[in-house]
Design a protein around this motif. Structure first.
Motif, short mmCIF file in Angstrom:
data_model
loop_
_atom_site.label_atom_id
_atom_site.label_comp_id
_atom_site.label_asym_id
_atom_site.label_seq_id
_atom_site.Cartn_x
_atom_site.Cartn_y
_atom_site.Cartn_z
N LYS A 211 0.84 -1.18 0.00
CA LYS A 211 0.00 0.00 0.00
C LYS A 211 0.89 1.25 0.00
CE LYS A 211 -3.66 -2.35 2.59
NZ LYS A 211 -4.45 -2.36 3.83
N PRO A 212 0.38 2.37 -0.52
CA PRO A 212 1.17 3.62 -0.54
C PRO A 212 1.69 3.97 0.85
CG PRO A 212 -0.82 3.86 -1.85
CD PRO A 212 -0.94 2.54 -1.14
N GLY A 213 2.99 4.23 0.93
CA GLY A 213 3.59 4.61 2.20
C GLY A 213 3.96 3.44 3.09
N GLU A 214 3.54 2.22 2.72
CA GLU A 214 3.82 1.05 3.52
C GLU A 214 5.27 0.62 3.33
OE1 GLU A 214 1.91 -3.42 4.21
OE2 GLU A 214 1.64 -2.37 2.33
N ALA A 215 5.95 0.29 4.42
CA ALA A 215 7.35 -0.14 4.33
C ALA A 215 7.42 -1.47 3.61
CB ALA A 215 7.95 -0.24 5.72
N PHE A 216 8.48 -1.64 2.85
CA PHE A 216 8.66 -2.90 2.13
C PHE A 216 9.05 -4.01 3.09
CE2 PHE A 216 7.99 -0.61 -1.53
CZ PHE A 216 8.25 -1.32 -2.69
N ALA A 217 8.71 -5.21 2.72
CA ALA A 217 9.09 -6.37 3.52
C ALA A 217 10.60 -6.55 3.46
CB ALA A 217 8.39 -7.62 2.99
N PRO A 218 11.20 -7.20 4.46
CA PRO A 218 12.65 -7.40 4.47
C PRO A 218 13.17 -8.13 3.23
CG PRO A 218 11.70 -7.93 6.60
CD PRO A 218 10.55 -7.71 5.67
N THR A 219 12.29 -8.87 2.53
CA THR A 219 12.75 -9.60 1.36
C THR A 219 12.99 -8.68 0.17
OG1 THR A 219 10.43 -10.02 0.82
CG2 THR A 219 11.59 -11.75 2.01
N THR A 220 12.52 -7.44 0.24
CA THR A 220 12.80 -6.49 -0.83
C THR A 220 14.22 -5.99 -0.63
OG1 THR A 220 10.49 -5.82 -0.88
CG2 THR A 220 12.08 -4.35 -1.91
N ASN A 221 15.14 -6.54 -1.41
CA ASN A 221 16.56 -6.33 -1.15
C ASN A 221 17.17 -5.30 -2.10
OD1 ASN A 221 18.49 -7.02 0.70
ND2 ASN A 221 19.41 -8.61 -0.57
N ILE A 222 16.44 -4.23 -2.33
CA ILE A 222 16.91 -3.15 -3.21
C ILE A 222 16.84 -1.84 -2.45
CG2 ILE A 222 16.44 -1.85 -5.33
CD1 ILE A 222 15.28 -4.40 -6.53
N ARG A 223 17.84 -0.98 -2.65
CA ARG A 223 17.84 0.34 -2.03
C ARG A 223 18.22 1.37 -3.10
NH1 ARG A 223 15.89 -2.70 0.88
NH2 ARG A 223 16.13 -2.94 3.14
N TYR A 224 18.02 2.66 -2.77
CA TYR A 224 18.38 3.70 -3.73
C TYR A 224 19.05 4.88 -3.04
CZ TYR A 224 14.44 6.78 -2.41
OH TYR A 224 13.59 7.61 -1.74
N ILE A 225 19.76 5.66 -3.87
CA ILE A 225 20.48 6.84 -3.40
C ILE A 225 20.04 8.04 -4.24
CG2 ILE A 225 22.77 7.90 -3.11
CD1 ILE A 225 23.94 5.05 -3.21
N ASP A 226 19.80 9.16 -3.58
CA ASP A 226 19.49 10.42 -4.27
C ASP A 226 20.82 11.10 -4.59
OD1 ASP A 226 18.83 12.99 -5.06
OD2 ASP A 226 17.15 13.14 -3.67
N LEU A 227 21.23 11.04 -5.84
CA LEU A 227 22.55 11.55 -6.23
C LEU A 227 22.66 13.05 -6.02
CD1 LEU A 227 25.34 10.99 -7.37
CD2 LEU A 227 24.39 11.25 -9.66
#
Length: 211
Positions: free
Chosen positions: A45-61
């Motif tokens: 759902k919008p704003g819901e934290a991803f489950a620990p199995t979502t193993n992707i992250r991002y950086i704001d350059l």
């Protein structure tokens, strides 16, 4: 005279750093029933934290470049080089303008006693103009080379840190925000990366920074 055009900004890195999935995860997936593998995971759902199995992250350059000390120093140094170049270009232009004015004044006041003396001044002016253009072109090349070297240095610094950072976290992918359209804010690790970059970077001394 040709004006310099140096694209200094953005120092953007259009790449992502991807690590391999663990062997245990691959083996577990191979043993799972086909139906289970094909079943899609429910969308968060919008704003819901991803489950620990979502193993992707991002950086704001953009945030990294604005807050990483090395990026700030390189930006400051590049701006100084550009200002110094503009001052040199203005100085050379003023010198040539004065020479041209002096020649024109002598023409207007009949100061040349022969065509030969007039041509000698014109030739001297043309030589000075060519010398100025060659000199300024050399300065442009120096600035371009410096900026390319410093961009590579900055890129290497960020990528090397992210590699070390991920060695203990084992994310499957670390992306730049600029590479996607939307990322859940819960996946943002920019603050951690900036803090880590600054923690292991030794800022330049004041005397060196002014060079």
């Amino acid at each position: 005279m040709k004006k310099v055009f140096i694209a200094a900004a953005s120092l953007l890195i259009a790449s992502c750093l991807v690590t391999a999935c663990s062997d245990s995860a691959d083996k577990a997936a191979d043993k799972a029933p086909a139906a289970a593998q094909a079943k899609p995971a429910p969308a968060p759902k919008p704003g819901e934290a991803f489950a620990p199995t979502t193993n992707i992250r991002y950086i704001d350059l953009d945030s990294v470049l604005a807050n990483y000390t090395l990026a700030q120093e390189l930006s400051k140094a590049s701006q100084k080089m550009m200002l110094d170049y503009q001052n040199l270009e203005r100085q050379k232009g003023n010198e040539l303008q004065r020479m041209g004015n002096q020649i024109q004044q002598k023409v207007n006041s009949s100061g040349y006693l022969s065509q030969e003396s007039y041509q000698a001044d014109v030739n001297n002016f043309n030589q000075k103009q060519n010398e100025a253009q060659t000199f300024l072109a050399g300065q442009q090349n120096k600035i371009s080379t410096y900026m390319a070297q410093q961009q590579a240095r900055l890129n290497d610094s960020i990528q090397a840190f992210v590699k070390d950072y991920n060695a203990s976290r084992h994310y499957d992918a670390i992306l730049f925000k600029e590479a996607g359209v939307y990322f859940n804010p819960a996946l943002n690790i920019t603050d951690e990366v900036v803090a880590g970059l600054n923690a292991r970077y030794t800022p330049a001394a004041d005397d060196d920074a002014r060079k």
